[in-house]
Design an enzyme around this catalytic site. Structure first.
Site, short mmCIF file in Angstrom:
data_model
loop_
_atom_site.label_atom_id
_atom_site.label_comp_id
_atom_site.label_asym_id
_atom_site.label_seq_id
_atom_site.Cartn_x
_atom_site.Cartn_y
_atom_site.Cartn_z
N ASP A 65 -11.20 68.17 -28.28
CA ASP A 65 -10.33 68.03 -27.19
C ASP A 65 -9.20 67.81 -27.55
OD1 ASP A 65 -9.74 68.43 -24.20
OD2 ASP A 65 -9.38 65.99 -24.50
N GLU A 103 -9.02 72.58 -29.86
CA GLU A 103 -8.35 72.90 -28.75
C GLU A 103 -6.78 72.17 -28.90
OE1 GLU A 103 -6.55 72.06 -24.76
OE2 GLU A 103 -7.53 70.45 -25.74
#
Length: 636
Positions: free
Chosen positions: A324, A367
């Site tokens: 993330d 990401e």
């Protein structure tokens, strides 16, 4: 791999384990940032030495004046449970001559300012159910895995030339019973058949690391080594992964090594000072999310996080990670794209090297919303070392195009074509994730302009374009239901929609699209090579029709894809094609069975041997409104 020292110590199940006794060498590796199995040294471990059973606790708290272990075994009083400081750098340890399995515990830390903090063990394997926060002494050994076939096939698989269609899943809101959360075991028994029926190859779980607040969805964690007890025990989570693997479904974890939750029992100011997070406020504070940024330049933090990644792979057989907020690791969080965080970049390289050294078949997915180069190039070629990256630019461009009123789309034509200028610069995954359907952004269906019928038609077109475009795929749970509402993160998915005709037909379409994708090598085999894609007509601005070819390794194995982003039907439309005897429809998103107007090409499309669109021949066909058609060639 770090060197390990084996002894005659056994855990309480009688299995040989690596010693939990600190050695000068593994302590050195820990502080250096190279102890990649730190969970064996730190945390709570029950073991037997000769005839006696001990529970050992070990924690890093360099600025503490004193550390005691307190818990349900001593009435939460630390007298006579003082830990011994092992070294000047702040490792503390105690051995208690009892089997404390299943007991609750915390560390009582006295800071240099004489403040007393009760902290949850950063390395605990299991915690109490929220809102309680104590760690639980827990053995991870008593589970029998039956996923050998999956692990063997994973080793043999060429990821890059295989289909990959990921189902992004939030365990708390997929389905509920009387508004109550469903546990890992029951979820496995419900989710696995659904995912198989719909044709997905992987499940990606929003973070399952322990976290205090349901509506953080796991992105603000406190217990990095503990699957959240909301849904059951660590063994229950193993059952979930094992069931996925037994049915040929990979499991990817959303993982958050950039920042963490500031709740009092967690990592923040762990020993009264900022040891897991940066000391300088501008570096430390993630103002957007109200979290603290990990100090990725610190050796002990690197050991903690890299051990954590390898822990999930070793203990839970996880197939990889969607990492993330990589942008907030590449760049300092409060400096935008102006300040490159060299320590963050070095950490990402070290992490990826360590993961692939441990498991060469792992998925490491960034990401990343930046244009940082070589994110998916190996570290030894100067890259960050991931093997996949979310294509956020493609997602934003395509959604912007489709949210534009149809008669205005001619002005934003390049939003559809631009991605092909860089599609092969990285190994991309095309994501329509939870981020696109929350916080007032509307559902995918409701982003589409027009009336009820037109919304469904354009959503079918969008998914067909996605599955025809180079790159692996990711869809958020519920996309297969075509909900009008955006994700409601306190309620279950809108399962009742399947009782309505258009939603039921869309669901049928989504299953058939994914089946076709997995059965058609041209749609995935050369995802990451430019010779797998060729435009036919990229310049039809007025009619808003895009046509292109997807190819496989075999020269005669290709498909022709035509996407019409206008509401018009075009009859006897000419499309230039490679040589063949005739073409047939593999897919037409306008079929009546999908909810379309049934403007289909039922007959074989005979090839006309005259040049068109720069190709040696062409076919004439009906182009349906707001639809995609995939053609397959046939050769005599």
């Amino acid at each position: 791999m770090t060197d390990t020292i084996l002894s005659n110590i056994t855990d309480i199940e009688g299995e040989e384990m690596e010693t939990v006794t600190p050695t000068d060498y593994n302590i050195h590796l820990f502080h250096e940032g190279n102890l990649f199995d730190a969970h064996r040294l730190f945390g709570a471990h029950v073991y037997r030495d000769d005839s006696e059973t001990f529970t050992a606790f070990c924690v890093w708290a360099p600025n503490a004046k004193q550390v005691k272990v307190v818990g349900s075994f001593n009435n939460w009083r630390g007298t006579n449970y003082e830990m011994t400081r092992v070294n000047a750098e702040g490792i503390w340890r105690i051995e208690i001559p009892l089997d404390l399995t299943n007991h609750l515990y915390k560390y009582e830390i006295t800071t240099n300012h004489h403040e007393v903090k009760l902290k949850t063990d950063p390395y605990t394997f299991y915690t109490e159910k929220r809102p309680n926060t104590a760690g639980i002494v827990y053995s991870l050994n008593d589970f029998e895995w039956t996923d050998e076939d999956w692990l063997a096939s994973r080793e043999a698989c060429n990821l890059y030339q295989s289909p990959m269609s990921i189902y992004e899943l939030h365990l708390g809101t997929w389905k509920k019973e009387e508004k109550e959360l469903i546990g890992y075991r029951e979820m496995a028994d419900l989710v696995v058949p659904h995912v198989l029926e719909h044709g997905f190859t992987h499940i990606e779980l929003l973070p399952v690391t322990e976290h205090p607040f349901d509506r953080s969805w796991g992105y603000q964690g406190t217990g990095y080594f503990a699957p959240t007890s909301r849904y059951g025990t660590p063994q229950d989570f193993k059952y979930f992964v094992n069931e996925c693997h037994r049915h040929g479904i990979g499991v990817i974890l959303d993982w958050v090594p950039g920042h963490f939750c500031k709740d009092a029992h967690g990592l923040y100011q762990f020993d009264g000072r900022h040891i897991y997070e940066y000391e300088k406020e501008l570096d430390r504070e993630n103002y957007t999310w109200g979290t603290a940024n990990f100090n990725l330049g610190r050796g002990e933090v690197q050991s903690f996080l890299i051990s954590n990644a390898r822990f999930w792979m070793e203990v839970y057989h996880i197939d990889g990670f969607r990492v993330d907020a990589v942008a907030n690791i590449i760049y300092w969080a409060n400096q935008g794209n102006q300040g490159v965080n060299e320590g963050g970049i070095a950490f990402l390289k070290k992490l990826n090297r360590a993961v692939f050294e441990y498991e060469p078949s792992a998925l490491m997915i960034a990401e990343d919303s930046t244009d940082w180069p070589q994110v998916t190039s190996p570290v030894h070629y100067g890259g960050l070392g991931f093997n996949y990256k979310w294509n956020m630019g493609w997602m934003n461009d395509v959604l912007t195009y489709l949210e534009t009123e149809p008669d205005e789309r001619k002005h934003v034509h390049s939003l559809i074509t631009f991605s092909l200028l860089y599609a092969f610069s990285e190994n991309f995954i095309l994501p329509f994730s939870h981020d696109e359907v929350v916080h007032g952004k509307k559902s995918l269906l409701n982003k589409m302009p027009g009336d009820y019928w037109q919304k469904f038609a354009q959503l079918r077109l969008l998914l067909a374009f996605m599955y025809g475009h180079p790159g692996k795929k990711l869809l958020f749970m519920g996309t297969e239901l075509a909900p009008f509402s955006e994700w409601k993160d306190l309620e279950q998915l809108d399962w009742h929609l399947l009782d309505y005709d258009m939603h039921h037909k869309f669901n049928t379409y989504s299953k058939e699209l994914l089946k076709l994708y997995k059965d058609t090598k041209a749609l995935f085999e050369l995802d990451h090579r430019s010779d797998g894609f060729e435009w036919i007509d990229v310049n039809n601005v007025s009619q808003q029709i895009f046509s292109f070819i997807r190819k496989s390794e075999s020269p005669e194995d290709f498909v022709v894809i035509i996407c019409n982003f206008s509401p018009q039907v075009y009859y006897q439309y000419k499309v230039g094609v490679p040589k063949a005897s005739y073409y047939v429809e593999l897919l037409n998103t306008d079929r009546g069975s999908y909810g379309g107007s049934n403007q289909v090409n039922e007959e074989q499309l005979k090839v006309k041997n005259r040049g068109y669109h720069g190709k040696p021949c062409y076919v004439e066909m009906t182009i349906p409104p707001y639809a995609a058609v995939i053609l397959q060639p046939f050769h005599h």
